[in-house]
Write an enzyme that holds these catalytic residues in place. Structure first.
Site, PDB file in Angstrom:
ATOM      1  N   GLU A   1      -0.615  -3.086   3.273  1.00 34.92           N
ATOM      2  CA  GLU A   1      -0.834  -4.230   2.391  1.00 34.92           C
ATOM      3  C   GLU A   1       0.133  -5.348   2.775  1.00 34.92           C
ATOM      4  O   GLU A   1       1.354  -5.168   2.741  1.00 34.92           O
ATOM      5  CB  GLU A   1      -0.620  -3.835   0.925  1.00 34.92           C
ATOM      6  CG  GLU A   1      -1.598  -2.789   0.400  1.00 34.92           C
ATOM      7  CD  GLU A   1      -2.956  -3.373   0.089  1.00 34.92           C
ATOM      8  OE1 GLU A   1      -3.109  -4.608   0.203  1.00 34.92           O
ATOM      9  OE2 GLU A   1      -3.853  -2.602  -0.289  1.00 34.92           O
TER      10      GLU A   1
ATOM     11  N   HIS B   1     -12.063  -5.850   3.852  1.00 34.64           N
ATOM     12  CA  HIS B   1     -12.154  -6.861   2.802  1.00 34.64           C
ATOM     13  C   HIS B   1     -12.100  -8.223   3.475  1.00 34.64           C
ATOM     14  O   HIS B   1     -11.049  -8.634   3.994  1.00 34.64           O
ATOM     15  CB  HIS B   1     -11.013  -6.707   1.797  1.00 34.64           C
ATOM     16  CG  HIS B   1     -11.106  -5.464   0.970  1.00 34.64           C
ATOM     17  ND1 HIS B   1     -10.007  -4.848   0.413  1.00 34.64           N
ATOM     18  CD2 HIS B   1     -12.177  -4.712   0.610  1.00 34.64           C
ATOM     19  CE1 HIS B   1     -10.394  -3.782  -0.265  1.00 34.64           C
ATOM     20  NE2 HIS B   1     -11.710  -3.683  -0.160  1.00 34.64           N
TER      21      HIS B   1
ATOM     22  N   HIS C   1      -4.749  -4.654   5.277  1.00 38.36           N
ATOM     23  CA  HIS C   1      -5.275  -5.332   4.093  1.00 38.36           C
ATOM     24  C   HIS C   1      -4.344  -6.474   3.680  1.00 38.36           C
ATOM     25  O   HIS C   1      -3.290  -6.678   4.268  1.00 38.36           O
ATOM     26  CB  HIS C   1      -5.403  -4.348   2.921  1.00 38.36           C
ATOM     27  CG  HIS C   1      -6.561  -3.413   3.039  1.00 38.36           C
ATOM     28  ND1 HIS C   1      -7.669  -3.478   2.221  1.00 38.36           N
ATOM     29  CD2 HIS C   1      -6.788  -2.386   3.889  1.00 38.36           C
ATOM     30  CE1 HIS C   1      -8.524  -2.527   2.562  1.00 38.36           C
ATOM     31  NE2 HIS C   1      -8.002  -1.851   3.566  1.00 38.36           N
TER      32      HIS C   1
ATOM     33  N   GLU D   1      -9.262 -11.012   3.094  1.00 38.03           N
ATOM     34  CA  GLU D   1      -7.870 -10.676   3.394  1.00 38.03           C
ATOM     35  C   GLU D   1      -7.602 -10.951   4.866  1.00 38.03           C
ATOM     36  O   GLU D   1      -7.451 -10.048   5.687  1.00 38.03           O
ATOM     37  CB  GLU D   1      -7.603  -9.225   3.008  1.00 38.03           C
ATOM     38  CG  GLU D   1      -7.766  -9.000   1.509  1.00 38.03           C
ATOM     39  CD  GLU D   1      -7.743  -7.527   1.103  1.00 38.03           C
ATOM     40  OE1 GLU D   1      -7.603  -6.669   1.999  1.00 38.03           O
ATOM     41  OE2 GLU D   1      -7.863  -7.242  -0.095  1.00 38.03           O
TER      42      GLU D   1
END
Length: 829
Positions: free
Chosen positions: A593, A425, A521, A428
């Site tokens: 994350e 992504h 991420h 990010e």
């Protein structure tokens, strides 16, 4: 040893056989008039290509051979054309057993020899699939879609860590909520025109993007007193589309959506110039798409002052007051939009400042970092840099293999593998900073780093989606799709980065065990750092996938939150790297994350993360791998026991909430873990699933053509409606057939002939063109209505013997009454 040979060998270089042939061929047909001596020698060119800094990176492949001096790695492209008889004799004596040197046409340039060819030849490293950037010249320039305008300025920032913690903004409740007025009451001061229109898709790319003269999009200042801000975002990772001045110091900003989509506005990165000191400016972003954001709970935007960087060596810092995240009341009939507003004071007059959602990390930043690794004579010995593939735009996706050389083949084969990746992504960027911290440590001379390199093979893909990073996308690639939903794809040409990454891991699994897979991420709605994993279905490995996250939370207690971890596999996440790698056999398969905000834990409570915090987590990953694989299993066993206790507490809590009381002494471990956990609450990119944009348009065109050729029939809603329609159609066909074939049977009606057929005669024949839909877990033979009385249904593969005159013709002035039995009708949905 052979002075005559050494002198004569330097007189002439060996011509390339192919070029020699082409010279004679073109000269024969009169197309080439030059002398043969003027022909370029491909052997020499190959040598120049291999050693020239314009085409390769010194040490870029990490091979020891690349660092050997030229005298030890000289390819012998010389051939003694004008040798004396004594020289020929010496050559024959030296190369009596060498077929390769007995004929110039058989001489291979894939082999390396020493100066006198006295040792066994060895194969050289294969040529690079793609030219790697130079060690002394310019880097490989990013390739942009041809629709994108790109300014020629070099945008770079210094790396800096604030000396004091940067605390969250504390909302007061009195923050102003600006009304969005747009261009109707404001003035557009920046408008990006080179945005692909709706329905467009990626076609081609080039270095520098769009051809032609770069337009000046910002307004022209009317004089030194004009205080209009000058906006710009046509650089790497920038994505501002429009700026509207709605007050003297107030601006409404519109972000560009991900290219070739109409979604995913969260990341922002743009530049402002012509600032005024000690004046309060207000910026309002008007087209964000997420209903929840960390900006609503205290997160601040990032600002960078170029004068501060030059004068005081100050880099990115958190700035902003009166921060408010709220719903946009403007209703345009499409998806709901949200606004972010904040105020800021610039530190200098006539300054150049940048604003960003998070610390930017561009494709050029990555290449500079890899360049420093490749030029390090020590690191390049155990870190090999390869090109995994090219992206859609032609940008190189890099693959690093990190391990110490093994002493024996058995020792090399016994090493387990660890696979890490980041930036699938593109918005990010926190994933890149964690990756940088990991690489800094694993490539260092620390004893722990050396031990890790001794026992593991690390496969690292630092940037999976370089195209998205370059153009400033938040979530998608140039295919207009979220790559982290397409790890199951077979479309290699549309999703090359994912396809090649998955196949690399598949080949790696065939060679050795992969201990850990982790994809880095960023998260926009939760603070701290946490992992998403996959519950193991094996009783042998029950709860084992939770040990690594628990250990990491103990090693980084002020940054990593185990309570925020989740291990539920949702259907909408089946195409993610985490789930696909888990199904391929990697038990410890995770998505890491990292928040865009900061920490709510320990000593860092209520403070924003800095790049140093994220880089330190890369070190903690390495430290946790050592704990996880420690031959002394004390830590591992303690974590397993702690996990069982935590799970028992969670089950008791769930049962209490449901008002149930249950003795869990003997059966608690049999409760499915997926029933205990909630969803991951991550971003649902199901809207970004499906075919890439260019194939989607093609599919739509084909569907439209098909609809023009044949109108689509309206599908009936229920099974009952379909059964009734089938019966009506069949009975009407029988009535018409009877009416046409037996017109003399009108008297049958007068004689009391009944139009109601027997119940068994209404059983419909099997239609081979109609396939019976089956519900999962059920077969056609298990219908209760069909099994109660088998005599009412037709025998398998036996067609009912319908009489041709079953339905007598009726009077024209009377509507026939048809009986529809309600039970035991053998139908085909």
């Amino acid at each position: 040893m052979f002075p005559a040979l050494e002198t004569d060998l330097k007189q002439e270089t060996l011509p390339d056989p192919y070029e020699d042939f082409m010279h004679h061929h073109l000269q024969y047909y009169g197309y080439f008039k030059a002398q043969k001596s003027n022909l370029p020698n491909s052997a020499t060119h190959h040598r120049v290509w291999k050693t020239s800094p314009r085409y390769m990176l010194n040490g870029s492949f990490g091979e020891k051979d690349d660092l050997i001096s030229d005298t030890l790695e000289t390819e012998t492209f010389l051939w003694p054309t004008y040798l004396s008889s004594a020289g020929h004799a010496q050559v024959d004596a030296v190369n009596r057993d060498s077929l390769m040197l007995s004929s110039p046409l058989l001489r291979s340039r894939q082999l390396l020899y020493d100066d006198l060819d006295e040792v066994n030849p060895r194969l050289r490293e294969p040529r690079e699939l793609f030219s790697i950037f130079s060690s002394r010249g310019p880097l490989q320039a990013p390739r942009w879609p041809i629709e994108c305008e790109v300014i020629k300025e070099n945008i770079s920032h210094i790396e800096w860590v604030p000396p004091q913690p940067e605390y969250f903004y504390q909302p007061t409740g009195d923050e102003k909520v600006p009304e969005i007025v747009g261009e109707e009451q404001g003035t557009a001061v920046y408008q990006l025109d080179s945005v692909p229109t709706e329905g467009a898709y990626f076609t081609s790319s080039r270095i520098g993007g769009k051809r032609g003269i770069i337009k000046e999009l910002a307004v022209t200042l009317q004089g030194p007193e004009d205080n209009t801000l000058l906006f710009e975002s046509r650089f790497e990772s920038g994505n501002l589309q429009k700026a509207v001045r709605v007050g003297i110091y107030e601006y409404e900003l519109t972000l560009r959506t991900d290219l070739y989509t109409d979604k995913h506005t969260q990341w922002f990165y743009f530049r402002v110039q012509n600032t005024r000191k000690d004046v309060t400016y207000r910026f309002t972003i008007v087209n964000l798409l997420k209903p929840k954001s960390l900006y609503a709970v205290g997160m601040k935007p990032l600002m960078y002052s170029q004068l501060d960087a030059i004068t005081y060596n100050i880099g990115w810092r958190r700035e902003g007051q009166e921060i408010k995240y709220y719903k946009n009341t403007t209703d345009d009939g499409q998806q709901p939009l949200y606004c972010l507003t904040w105020t800021v004071q610039f530190p200098h007059d006539q300054d150049t400042c940048f604003f960003a959602h998070f610390y930017p990390y561009t494709y050029t930043d990555l290449q500079c970092y890899l360049l420093s690794i490749a030029n390090n004579p020590i690191q390049s010995q155990f870190c090999k840099l390869r090109a995994l593939c090219r992206s859609l735009a032609g940008n190189t996706v890099y693959l690093l293999t990190i391990t110490n050389p093994s002493r024996t083949p058995q020792e090399a084969a016994a090493k387990k593998a660890v696979v890490l990746s980041a930036r699938v992504h593109p918005g990010e960027s926190n994933g890149s900073w964690i990756m940088k911290g990991f690489l800094d440590f694993i490539l260092s001379n620390s004893p722990d780093a050396q031990l890790l390199r001794d026992i593991f093979v690390f496969k690292v893909i630092p940037m999976l989606n370089p195209d998205g990073v370059i153009v400033g996308n938040y979530r998608c690639s140039l295919a207009g799709r979220d790559l982290n939903r397409h790890y199951k794809t077979v479309l290699k040409d549309s999703f090359p980065c994912i396809w090649y990454a998955k196949n690399m891991i598949k080949r790696l699994l065939e060679e050795r065990e992969v201990l850990l897979y982790c994809d880095f991420h960023g998260h926009s709605r939760k603070n701290n750092i946490f992992l998403y994993g996959c519950n193991s279905n094996s009783r042998k490995h029950w709860l084992h996938e939770r040990v690594f996250p628990l250990m990491l939370s103990k090693n980084a207690p002020d940054k990593f939150s185990f309570d925020s971890c989740n291990f539920k596999v949702q259907k909408c996440k089946e195409g993610t790297g985490r789930v696909v790698m888990w199904r391929m056999g990697i038990i410890n398969s995770y998505t890491m994350e990292s928040t865009f905000g900061g920490s709510t834990l320990g000593s860092k409570r209520d403070t924003h993360f800095t790049v140093e915090d994220l880089k330190s987590l890369g070190y903690h990953v390495c430290d946790t791998i050592l704990d996880f694989c420690d031959p002394d299993q004390t830590k591992y066993t303690q974590c397993l026991q702690e996990l069982k206790e935590l799970l028992q507490q969670e089950i008791h809590k769930k049962l209490n909430n449901l008002g149930q009381d249950m003795d869990l002494e003997g059966s608690w471990s049999d409760i499915p873990l997926s029933d205990i956990e909630s969803s991951t609450s991550g971003s649902d990119s199901s809207l970004s699933d499906g075919l890439p944009a260019h194939l989607l348009n093609l599919a739509d065109e084909l569907n439209q053509k098909a609809m023009l050729k044949k109108p689509k029939k309206k599908r009936l809603q229920t099974r009952k409606q379909r059964n009734e329609q089938y019966q009506k159609n069949y009975l009407m066909r029988e009535l018409k057939l009877t009416e046409n074939n037996t017109p003399t049977q009108l008297s049958g009606r007068d004689k009391g002939t009944s139009l109601d057929p027997p119940l068994t005669s209404l059983v419909l024949p099997k239609n081979k063109d109609i396939t019976q839909s089956k519900k999962p877990g059920f077969t056609a033979s298990c219908s209760p209505k069909r099994s109660t009385n088998s005599s009412l249904g037709p025998a398998p593969d036996v067609k009912p013997n319908w009489p041709k005159t079953r339905y007598p013709a009726t009077r024209k002035d009377r509507t026939p009454m048809v009986a529809y039995p309600s039970l035991h009708i053998y139908t085909y949905p």
